[in-house]
Design an enzyme around this catalytic site. Structure first.
Site, PDB file in Angstrom:
ATOM      1  N   ASP A  10      -8.717   3.067  -2.916  1.00 32.67           N
ATOM      2  CA  ASP A  10      -8.101   3.672  -1.727  1.00 32.67           C
ATOM      3  C   ASP A  10      -8.075   5.193  -1.759  1.00 32.67           C
ATOM      4  OD1 ASP A  10      -6.655   3.434   0.815  1.00 32.67           O
ATOM      5  OD2 ASP A  10      -5.109   4.478  -0.314  1.00 32.67           O
TER       6      ASP A  10
ATOM      7  N   HIS B 272      -5.176  -0.212   6.101  1.00 36.35           N
ATOM      8  CA  HIS B 272      -4.852   0.669   7.247  1.00 36.35           C
ATOM      9  C   HIS B 272      -5.832   0.625   8.433  1.00 36.35           C
ATOM     10  CE1 HIS B 272      -7.559   3.063   4.806  1.00 36.35           C
ATOM     11  NE2 HIS B 272      -6.626   3.512   4.005  1.00 36.35           N
TER      12      HIS B 272
ATOM     13  N   HIS C 220       0.837  -1.210   0.000  1.00 38.80           N
ATOM     14  CA  HIS C 220       0.000   0.000   0.000  1.00 38.80           C
ATOM     15  C   HIS C 220       0.866   1.252   0.000  1.00 38.80           C
ATOM     16  CE1 HIS C 220      -3.873   1.995   1.759  1.00 38.80           C
ATOM     17  NE2 HIS C 220      -3.168   2.877   1.075  1.00 38.80           N
TER      18      HIS C 220
ATOM     19  N   ASN D 284      -5.587   9.851   6.849  1.00 36.03           N
ATOM     20  CA  ASN D 284      -6.895   9.213   6.874  1.00 36.03           C
ATOM     21  C   ASN D 284      -6.722   7.717   6.639  1.00 36.03           C
ATOM     22  OD1 ASN D 284      -9.606   8.796   6.936  1.00 36.03           O
ATOM     23  ND2 ASN D 284     -10.036   9.671   4.927  1.00 36.03           N
TER      24      ASN D 284
ATOM     25  N   HIS E 189       1.509   5.240  -2.333  1.00 35.74           N
ATOM     26  CA  HIS E 189       1.064   6.189  -3.360  1.00 35.74           C
ATOM     27  C   HIS E 189       2.302   6.766  -4.031  1.00 35.74           C
ATOM     28  CE1 HIS E 189      -3.107   6.189  -1.804  1.00 35.74           C
ATOM     29  NE2 HIS E 189      -2.512   5.983  -0.647  1.00 35.74           N
ATOM     30  N   LEU E 190       2.439   6.511  -5.315  1.00 35.98           N
ATOM     31  CA  LEU E 190       3.622   7.015  -6.034  1.00 35.98           C
ATOM     32  C   LEU E 190       3.340   8.320  -6.781  1.00 35.98           C
ATOM     33  CD1 LEU E 190       5.231   3.699  -7.363  1.00 35.98           C
ATOM     34  CD2 LEU E 190       5.829   5.030  -5.330  1.00 35.98           C
TER      35      LEU E 190
ATOM     36  N   ASN F 218      -5.062   6.102  -7.135  1.00 37.07           N
ATOM     37  CA  ASN F 218      -5.605   7.465  -7.110  1.00 37.07           C
ATOM     38  C   ASN F 218      -4.626   8.471  -7.700  1.00 37.07           C
ATOM     39  OD1 ASN F 218      -3.896   7.194  -4.906  1.00 37.07           O
ATOM     40  ND2 ASN F 218      -5.089   8.539  -3.587  1.00 37.07           N
TER      41      ASN F 218
ATOM     42  N   HIS G   4     -10.674   0.615   1.578  1.00 30.86           N
ATOM     43  CA  HIS G   4     -10.458   1.790   2.440  1.00 30.86           C
ATOM     44  C   HIS G   4     -11.757   1.960   3.212  1.00 30.86           C
ATOM     45  CE1 HIS G   4      -9.444   6.222   3.146  1.00 30.86           C
ATOM     46  NE2 HIS G   4     -10.746   6.204   3.342  1.00 30.86           N
TER      47      HIS G   4
ATOM     48  N   ASP H 187       1.424   2.921   3.577  1.00 29.12           N
ATOM     49  CA  ASP H 187       0.522   3.995   3.139  1.00 29.12           C
ATOM     50  C   ASP H 187       1.335   5.264   2.848  1.00 29.12           C
ATOM     51  OD1 ASP H 187      -1.697   5.339   2.299  1.00 29.12           O
ATOM     52  OD2 ASP H 187      -2.731   5.332   4.221  1.00 29.12           O
TER      53      ASP H 187
END
Lengths: 424, 308
Positions: free
Chosen positions: A151, A231, A59, A277, A61-62, A93, A178, A304
């Site tokens: 997510d 998460h 998990h 979050n 985010h790139l 996302n 999520h 995350d």
């Protein structure tokens, strides 16, 4: 190309072996043993170091494509490598959203050139993350996704989630949920409780997470399809997942380092680097998450990793974006807060940060054995240092852990037999 | 003595001796407000900016007059909430005011902690004139002034605060300030408008209106906003008035000389009946006068911090 790692302590989920040599030929481990004396192009002296299977993050985010000012595939992968991660699964996302085959292929292509670790895209559950129509999961799987998730946003319509579980299950894809009931969260910015009341910040009740976790468990049980809860941050969620597992529901769960180290009090002084979050909760929740990790209710630890630009955090608390960077702090925090106090032993930690995430994503990683990909991380488990966010290789520095004293530093990270990070 | 911080961000950050200093100073200022010569030169040559991101008439005018009575250059800036939505950066706005020579920025903002962010990034003093649901320190100070003027002090007083505690920055500042000065604060609200953990701030949550006003030295109502209906927090203002509205009969249970207070503007017949608002025990109009005096005292003390 031959690489020989000498005299390391191999630690995997299933075994601990001291004083071992690992011979790597090309991108695979060819032999493991004592006193291997083959000629090699390069030798790494691993005396005093732990040799672990490369960490696997289910998990992160790139931010690529669309938000490259926060992070991109290259910088994110370099940051991951510094943290000991050799395989990372990135959430959809982005802009555009990873909700079709061509975006998946674009990311895979870019990663093959620019990433220093293995990058596995996660596809969207619904088109545009809008929660209405299913995304083309089959085509995305053909292009390389390892799971599906919306997510950052929950799938609010239970009917859509039910069908997503069934459809994704048909392609052997796990749905990562999520869990947040937006109607209960009502746009809040931190955990609802004593601290939010004092700070005058709109709160997010823990019930917002619990209600959705209970829904996913019920839908998973009804459909017989797997669901992975992203998460986990609340005591209620831990308890419901524990009970569901006892009944045999196909539910797995992850938590992140901040949920076993910090409470809502980290938001004091309107600290936007403690805003994410789900939000940081109470000590009672932290204790429950730790217990869940210990008894196996929580299967894995993910980062995350959520980079944001300084300007996006240097604003009023409620206007700041959610998320913190996590690649470069996850392992030392887990070693310091879980292994040192004896909550998990090293084998269990490797399971939660490498082996089990590989199983959930169905990728052939997470072990050190002959013929396996030479994805390894060499760690000095005794090295103490203070986290300095300026040292991060991520483009973003949004972390609440600056100044934390931790134990355990990554010395080398190898992906496919190639050294992609070395501590100097 | 002087105030310790360059800013007034909340009563959470003020010590009792600082609050007493402010209240004492306000006594002198009140004489000026009530005189026919409302002009002193204490702030001559100083600039006071009111920067309001939320609509307000009373508080803004109160600050503006306070500044002008003392000879300061007072400028009002109203920023519509739409420009916040457009992404106007608070720090940049603050720095602009700073380099124009502003000495004190009085800010109201819908975001809790916004004054803290501003204060950290500018040289000028910042006075929080209300930040979201967080604090409204100048209102609480004027309430405290009003109470002290009538009661002589705070020790052992019972202050009942009734209304929308959840959304009230006035309630939070009063709970903190009165608590620090030795008063006991009792609060009562519809259960949906009672925030979680508020008792940790040092007040007592009552289970009835009767319990709240019983033996009270001060009975304070809070404004209820119509938008609470839309969010399903209360069913109607009529039902609110019936179970939470204050009436003369409630004063029967409180001390004979109990003060009736309200930060205004009052919804007559909702939070309080007109009979109560206009009663001899009401200090609601006096509060407004005291507000100017308190703000004069604060501006004076902040402006004088760097002088010997």
């Amino acid at each position: 190309m031959k690489l020989l790692i000498k005299n390391g302590t191999i630690i995997t989920r299933d075994r601990t072996e001291v004083n071992r040599d690992i011979l790597i030929e090309d991108n695979k481990i060819s032999r493991i043993g004592e006193g291997i004396s083959d000629a090699a192009d390069q030798i790494i002296d691993a005396k005093g170091l732990a040799v672990l299977p490369g960490l696997v993050d289910a998990h992160c985010h790139l931010r690529d494509p669309g938000y490259e000012y926060k992070e991109d595939i290259k910088s994110g992968s370099i940051s991951a490598a510094k943290g000991g991660f050799t395989s990372i699964a990135c959430m959809p996302n982005t802009n555009p959203v990873i909700d079709n085959e061509s975006i998946v292929r674009t990311i895979m292509e870019k990663a093959s050139h620019e990433a220093v670790v293995n990058v596995y895209p996660i596809g969207a559950i619904t088109k545009g993350l809008e929660g209405n129509e299913l995304a083309e999961m089959g085509s995305m799987k053909a292009a390389g996704i390892v799971a599906v998730s919306d997510d950052g946003k929950p799938v609010m319509q239970a009917s859509v989630m039910k069908k997503a579980l069934i459809y994704a299950g048909g392609f052997g894809l796990t749905v990562i949920s999520h869990c947040e009931d937006l109607n209960i969260a009502e746009g809040g910015s931190m955990n609802e409780g004593e601290t939010s009341t004092r700070l005058g910040v709109h709160g997010i009740p823990s019930a917002a997470e619990d209600v959705m976790v209970s829904r996913e468990i019920i839908l998973s049980e009804y459909t017989g399809m797997p669901v992975h809860i992203a998460h986990v941050s609340t005591k209620g969620a831990v308890e419901m997942i524990r009970q569901a597992k006892k009944r045999g529901v196909l539910v797995t769960a992850e938590t992140c380092p901040h949920y076993f180290t910090l409470t809502e009090k980290a938001c004091e002084g309107y600290n936007t680097n403690a805003k994410m979050n789900p939000p940081l909760r109470t000590q009672e929740d932290v204790d429950a998450v730790i217990q869940g990790l210990k008894d196996g209710t929580i299967d894995i630890i993910a980062t995350d990793h959520a980079p944001h630009h300084f300007d996006e955090k240097n604003v009023e608390f409620e206007m700041a974006l959610n998320g913190i960077v996590g690649f470069e702090t996850a392992l030392p925090l887990a070693l310091t807060y879980l292994v040192r106090p004896g909550i998990l032993n090293l084998n269990q930690l490797i399971d939660k940060m490498s082996t089990k995430p590989s199983e959930i994503l169905k990728i052939d990683k997470g072990d050190i054995r002959a013929e396996a990909d030479a994805d390894l991380v060499l760690v000095n488990l005794d090295e103490e240092y203070t986290i300095d966010t300026n040292d991060f290789l991520s483009k973003s520095k949004n972390s609440p852990f600056g100044g934390f004293k931790v134990t355990g530093r990554v010395k080398y990270t190898l992906v496919g037999g190639k050294i992609v990070y070395q501590d100097r | 003595m002087k105030l310790r911080s360059k800013d007034i961000l909340g009563l959470e950050y003020l010590e009792p001796d600082e609050m007493n200093l402010i209240l004492d100073m306000a006594s002198d200022m009140k004489k000026i407000v009530q005189s026919n010569m409302k002009r002193v030169n204490y702030l001559q040559g100083r600039s006071v900016m009111t920067l309001f991101y939320e609509n307000s008439t009373r508080t803004r005018v109160s600050f503006e007059l306070a500044a002008k009575y003392m000879g300061a250059n007072a400028v009002n800036i109203s920023v519509s909430s739409s420009s916040v939505a457009k992404g106007e950066n608070l720090i940049d706005t603050g720095r602009t005011l700073d380099v124009m020579g502003t000495d004190i920025v009085v800010m109201r903002h819908c975001q809790p902690g916004a004054p803290h962010l501003l204060a950290k990034n500018i040289r000028a003093s910042v006075i929080n004139a209300g930040d979201g649901m967080h604090e409204h320190p100048t209102q609480a100070l004027l309430d405290m002034y009003t109470i002290r003027e009538a009661k002589g002090g705070f020790e052992g007083l019972k202050v009942a605060i009734i209304g929308d505690i959840m959304h009230s920055r006035v309630a939070r500042s009063n709970i903190i300030g009165l608590g620090k000065m030795g008063a006991k604060v009792y609060i009562y609200a519809p259960a949906t408008l009672m925030p979680i953990g508020i008792e940790k701030m040092g007040c007592h949550i009552c289970s009835s209106l009767q319990e709240a006003v019983e033996g009270a030295d001060v009975v304070m109502g809070l404004r209820i906003q119509k938008e609470r209906l839309k969010k399903a927090l209360i069913p109607s203002t009529e039902e609110y008035a019936r179970f939470f509205g204050l009436d003369l009969r409630h004063l029967a249970g409180s001390k004979k000389d109990a003060l009736v207070m309200h930060p205004g503007p009052v919804n007559r017949g909702v939070e309080m009946t007109s009979l109560l608002i206009d009663s001899d025990q009401s200090r609601i109009t006096e509060q407004v006068t005291n507000g100017v005096a308190i703000r004069m005292a604060l501006l004076y003390l902040l402006a004088g911090r760097e002088e010997n």
